[in-house]
Write an enzyme that holds these catalytic residues in place. Structure first.
Site, PDB file in Angstrom:
ATOM      1  N   HIS A   1       0.844  -1.197   0.000  1.00 11.19           N
ATOM      2  CA  HIS A   1       0.000   0.000   0.000  1.00 11.19           C
ATOM      3  C   HIS A   1       0.880   1.246   0.000  1.00 11.19           C
ATOM      4  O   HIS A   1       2.006   1.232   0.482  1.00 11.19           O
ATOM      5  CB  HIS A   1      -0.946   0.013   1.201  1.00 11.19           C
ATOM      6  CG  HIS A   1      -0.311   0.500   2.462  1.00 11.19           C
ATOM      7  ND1 HIS A   1       0.556  -0.267   3.209  1.00 11.19           N
ATOM      8  CD2 HIS A   1      -0.400   1.694   3.100  1.00 11.19           C
ATOM      9  CE1 HIS A   1       0.962   0.423   4.254  1.00 11.19           C
ATOM     10  NE2 HIS A   1       0.407   1.623   4.225  1.00 11.19           N
TER      11      HIS A   1
ATOM     12  N   ALA B   1      21.252  -7.045   1.426  1.00  7.54           N
ATOM     13  CA  ALA B   1      20.815  -6.445   2.686  1.00  7.54           C
ATOM     14  C   ALA B   1      20.750  -4.928   2.559  1.00  7.54           C
ATOM     15  O   ALA B   1      21.630  -4.306   1.974  1.00  7.54           O
ATOM     16  CB  ALA B   1      21.781  -6.828   3.806  1.00  7.54           C
TER      17      ALA B   1
ATOM     18  N   ALA C   1      18.651  -9.055   4.803  1.00  8.41           N
ATOM     19  CA  ALA C   1      18.189  -8.356   6.007  1.00  8.41           C
ATOM     20  C   ALA C   1      18.026  -6.862   5.763  1.00  8.41           C
ATOM     21  O   ALA C   1      18.892  -6.209   5.206  1.00  8.41           O
ATOM     22  CB  ALA C   1      19.173  -8.590   7.146  1.00  8.41           C
TER      23      ALA C   1
END
Length: 155
Positions: A66, A104, A86
């Site tokens: 969204h 990451a 990550a």
């Protein structure tokens, strides 16, 4: 023996997590997907989360569906056999192709073609036409090295 029990419990918990996200939240989660408990999937528009088979979502990853400012609810697609590093952020409406590695801390703002390595803010393609095994593992893997993933096919 203890390591095998721990692995079996981990695989079982992942199966329960996938079932919960599919049935309760309506997300499309593929077989063998591993999602960290510290990953953040968008529950504002949960039916917009689509993750392919044997993809791993590591801690701190955010997958958005969204855009509050634009008042949009859109689908975000992550392909099969991908690795999301990550702290990566996948913005709403983005499609990440199959066999991709997202480094990451990467902020993915545009669609990513299949078999790509992406890094940076905003994410840029560093390498194309890569080969990966399940969970986006790269390199020249031998068949016996892939055997550890065979248990996941049953969960």
């Amino acid at each position: 023996m203890l390591a095998r029990i721990r692995t079996q419990l981990y695989v079982a918990r992942q199966g329960i997590t996938r079932a919960w996200l599919r049935r309760v939240w309506g997300m499309t989660i593929g077989e063998g997907v591993r999602i960290s408990r510290k990953a953040h999937l968008d529950y504002t528009h949960p039916k917009g989360v689509h993750i392919g088979d044997y993809t791993i979502v590591t801690p701190g990853v955010h997958i958005f569906t969204h855009d509050f400012v634009k008042r949009q609810h859109v689908s975000t697609y992550i392909g099969s056999n991908c690795f999301l590093g990550a702290g990566a952020i996948i913005l709403p409406g983005v499609t990440v192709g199959d066999h991709c590695v997202i480094a990451a801390g990467t902020v993915v703002t545009q669609d990513v073609p299949a078999r790509s390595v992406v890094a940076g803010n905003p994410g840029k393609i560093l390498k194309s036409n890569i080969k990966t095994a399940r969970y986006g593992i790269m390199g020249n893997l031998q068949p016996h090295e892939l055997a550890v993933f065979e248990d996941d096919a049953e969960s």
